[in-house]
Design a protein around this motif. Structure first.
Motif, mmCIF file in Angstrom:
data_model
loop_
_atom_site.group_PDB
_atom_site.id
_atom_site.type_symbol
_atom_site.label_atom_id
_atom_site.label_comp_id
_atom_site.label_asym_id
_atom_site.label_seq_id
_atom_site.Cartn_x
_atom_site.Cartn_y
_atom_site.Cartn_z
ATOM 1 N N ARG A 349 0.866 -1.193 0.000
ATOM 2 C CA ARG A 349 0.000 0.000 0.000
ATOM 3 C C ARG A 349 0.899 1.239 0.000
ATOM 4 O O ARG A 349 0.930 2.020 0.950
ATOM 5 C CB ARG A 349 -0.916 -0.026 1.223
ATOM 6 N N GLU A 350 1.656 1.394 -1.093
ATOM 7 C CA GLU A 350 2.664 2.444 -1.148
ATOM 8 C C GLU A 350 2.062 3.840 -1.061
ATOM 9 O O GLU A 350 2.627 4.725 -0.405
ATOM 10 C CB GLU A 350 3.497 2.322 -2.434
ATOM 11 N N ASP A 351 0.929 4.061 -1.726
ATOM 12 C CA ASP A 351 0.327 5.392 -1.711
ATOM 13 C C ASP A 351 -0.077 5.789 -0.285
ATOM 14 O O ASP A 351 0.135 6.935 0.136
ATOM 15 C CB ASP A 351 -0.896 5.427 -2.630
ATOM 16 N N GLU A 352 -0.671 4.871 0.434
ATOM 17 C CA GLU A 352 -1.057 5.145 1.816
ATOM 18 C C GLU A 352 0.176 5.450 2.670
ATOM 19 O O GLU A 352 0.173 6.381 3.476
ATOM 20 C CB GLU A 352 -1.804 3.948 2.390
ATOM 21 N N PHE A 353 1.234 4.678 2.458
ATOM 22 C CA PHE A 353 2.470 4.884 3.218
ATOM 23 C C PHE A 353 3.087 6.247 2.902
ATOM 24 O O PHE A 353 3.489 6.992 3.808
ATOM 25 C CB PHE A 353 3.457 3.762 2.903
ATOM 26 N N ASN A 354 3.172 6.593 1.620
ATOM 27 C CA ASN A 354 3.769 7.872 1.224
ATOM 28 C C ASN A 354 2.966 9.053 1.773
ATOM 29 O O ASN A 354 3.548 10.056 2.210
ATOM 30 C CB ASN A 354 3.858 7.961 -0.296
ATOM 31 N N ALA A 355 1.646 8.945 1.744
ATOM 32 C CA ALA A 355 0.811 10.022 2.284
ATOM 33 C C ALA A 355 1.025 10.167 3.794
ATOM 34 O O ALA A 355 1.081 11.292 4.315
ATOM 35 C CB ALA A 355 -0.661 9.736 1.981
#
Length: 665
Positions: A349-355
């Motif tokens: 869940r890269e997008d969630e992590f980056n956010a």
């Protein structure tokens, strides 16, 4: 620990800052050294010469840093506790600690260096046998796979591994069968006695918004209700205060010191928490080690100086075993929290992590010293991740070995920086000790009755007056306070007689002033050498001049503490064999991304970048600490120092040591 206590009672040499030391001062130094031996200086077995050198430098630096920190905080805490007398007592404790602790640090540091050299041969043999060092048992042992989950269950409790949210906030619920002596504070916040820290906080904010005086202008009791909520939250949000309240209830605090005494005990810890990032950084770095040391030292010293004979009610004190256990718990908790934050990336869940990372950087960059703290965290994450990935992904793990060497070099450089600034702080302490002794001598001299002039001295003064022209004599009379009247004086002798009588009046006034001081000292049972308010003001000015140096030393030492703690925590995360190797690699990749983002962060305020004047920073932090300690609603965004959003640095601010964060990014 071989304590150099006999040095305190040795015959003073010329120019020594502690000349003519009283028995009370000697006892204070012995108490400080005893406390230092128990809580400040690690005496663990160093595994080799390098670790012996690091331990030695750490001991020496700890003595200087802790002494300087106690010198800064003890007078403030004393003044808040007992006014002027408390300030004087705290200042005495701080000065004694600032002299005694560096001595003990040098002695124990030298011992650790020698032990490390002796143990080097054993370390080389252990490496050849593929053994690993066990810091708990302080011996080399065969390699055993490590499990973060198992250690977390052992150190933190069975539910620890699954009890942390992504933000690292504690969600552990206490045993429902746990009995409490009083439910008053729980009822105010409308939570159960087994409520988690998050539920207590949520309950407080909900009730505070409902009962805020601004929302209830027609309720005359709104202000009192709001204050009661603040008091309840202050107690229940602190593990130590909550445990004391659960055991004794609200009614015991007046008789035994109770919660108020416990609040004073947590002042130093709260001060460091506020100074270095507040609540935003605690889930990442835990409680700074130096805050526990200063808390124990200040409270023990204040109890001795105030004549109570022992520390405040409920004070348990600390020892080296408790310090080690607390640090181990801190490292494991940081590792558990970090693994939880990295999990979204592990689960793809890269997008969630980056956010999440971007939001954390935005929020944490507003906190006091947010920029250097973010860089320290980022550097620790980056280097550990690069070492792990280097071992797994490069030829023969060459890149991992290179990164490990860089980490050792960085560690040595950081310790050297602390030592350099520690020497500067020690010089400042020496100046303050000299000034304190000088002021005490002045105070003692001011308590001595002046000798009346002899007949010969009176005759000589009269002759000196007679040698002056009458015009000059009249001008002298007019300049006196109050002026000496010369009306009706036709002869020079008449003017001289009036001047002589005025000299006698001045002498009698000085005599009365000294007698009044002696009477006041006798009635208050005060020491004749107790500093006057004027002397305390001069010492405070000297401390204000020294604050930038002390603050720089505290910042450097705290950043070293943060990086050492996170180094251990990060290793636990990437060496956790309870998860597949692919998961460990994904953790390292996420840690690298987070580390680079933190290393590139920029403080949004001058306080966040450490560019505020040291005196402003200290006073603002102390004001915020007192507000929090008194149960007031205080947020990390609240500005207690006047600052602007202008990113340009200002001269004379607190120097923050360079970190490898920007370079790693």
């Amino acid at each position: 620990l071989p304590t150099p206590c006999p040095m305190a009672a040795a015959e003073p040499k010329g120019g020594d800052a502690l000349v003519e030391m009283s028995p009370e001062q000697q006892q204070q130094i012995e108490n400080a050294l005893k406390t230092a031996g128990n809580v400040v200086f690690p005496t663990h077995k160093p595994r080799d010469a390098l670790y012996g050198l690091k331990s030695g430098v750490y001991n020496i630096g700890s003595g200087v840093v802790t002494g300087a920190t106690a010198l800064v905080t003890a007078p403030i805490i004393g003044a808040k506790t007992d006014g002027v007398r408390g300030f004087a007592a705290g200042l005495g404790v701080g000065l004694v600690s600032a002299v005694a602790l560096p001595i003990a640090g040098v002695v124990n540091g030298t011992r650790q260096m020698v032990r490390g050299c002796i143990n080097t041969a054993e370390a080389v043999d252990a490496h050849m046998s593929n053994k690993v060092w066990d810091p708990k048992e302080e011996r080399w042992k065969p390699f055993v796979p490590y499990s973060l989950k198992t250690e977390a269950e052992e150190i933190l409790g069975n539910s620890a591994a699954a009890s942390e949210g992504q933000d690292g906030s504690s969600q552990r619920r206490r045993d429902p069968s746990h009995r409490v002596a009083d439910m008053y504070y729980y009822d105010l916040l409308k939570v159960s006695s087994d409520a988690t820290a998050g539920e207590v906080k949520k309950g407080y904010y909900k009730e505070a918004r409902r009962c805020h005086p601004d929302r209830n202008p027609d309720d005359p009791e709104a202000h009192n209700k709001f204050q009661a909520l603040g008091e309840a939250y202050r107690v229940l949000s602190s593990d130590q205060l909550r445990a004391y309240y659960d055991k004794y209830g609200r009614d015991e605090k007046d008789a035994k010191g109770g919660v108020d005494a416990e609040m004073q005990m947590e002042m130093a810890k709260l001060f460091f928490a506020v100074l270095f990032g507040g609540e935003r950084f605690e889930p990442y770095i835990g409680q700074l080690g130096v805050s526990s040391v200063v808390d124990a030292l200040v409270q023990e010293g204040m109890a001795q100086a105030m004549g109570s004979g022992s520390a405040g009610a409920g004070m348990t004190g600390l020892n080296i075993d408790e310090m080690k256990a607390a640090q181990t718990k801190r490292e494991v908790q940081c590792a558990v929290d970090l693994a939880a934050r990295l999990q979204p990336y592990v689960d793809a869940r890269e997008d969630e992590f980056n956010a999440f990372v971007a939001k954390e950087v935005q929020d944490m960059s507003k906190a006091t010293f947010g920029e250097p703290l973010l860089h320290a965290i980022g550097s620790s994450y980056t280097l550990c991740a690069q070492k792990c990935l280097g071992y797994h992904q490069s030829f023969l793990g060459v890149e991992g070995h290179i990164t490990a060497m860089r980490m050792k070099g960085r560690s040595v450089s950081a310790y050297a920086d602390v030592a350099r600034k520690g020497v500067d702080s020690l010089n400042r302490v020496k100046e303050m000790v000299d000034l304190s002794e000088e002021e005490k001598k002045k105070a003692q001299k001011a308590m001595i009755l002046p000798e009346p002039p002899t007949k010969e001295e009176l005759q000589a003064k009269e002759e000196s007056y007679m040698a002056l022209p009458i015009k000059e004599l009249r001008a002298t009379c007019s300049s006196r306070t109050p002026p000496v009247s010369t009306v009706g004086c036709l002869e020079k002798k008449e003017v001289v007689d009036r001047l002589m009588r005025d000299d006698q009046r001045v002498f009698m006034e000085e005599l009365d002033q000294v007698r009044s001081k002696q009477a006041a000292a006798a009635s208050s049972s005060a020491d004749e050498s107790e500093l006057s308010p004027e002397a305390q003001a001069r010492l405070q000015e000297a401390m204000d001049r020294s604050l930038p140096t002390f603050m720089q030393t505290m910042v450097s030492a705290s950043l070293v503490d943060v990086e050492n703690t996170l180094k251990a925590a990060c290793n636990k995360v990437v060496k956790d064999t309870s998860v597949p190797e692919e998961t460990r690699i994904r953790r390292a990749q996420a840690m690298l991304l987070m580390g680079r983002a933190f290393s590139a962060a920029r403080g949004t305020t001058k306080a966040a970048r450490g560019e505020v004047q040291a005196k402003q920073m200290f006073e603002g932090t102390m004001a915020k600490t007192m507000a929090k300690a008194q149960g007031q609603e205080v947020h990390d965004d609240d500005e207690f120092v006047v600052e602007e959003q202008d990113p340009a640095p200002t001269a004379g601010g607190v120097e923050t040591p360079p970190t490898a964060g920007a370079a790693e990014a």
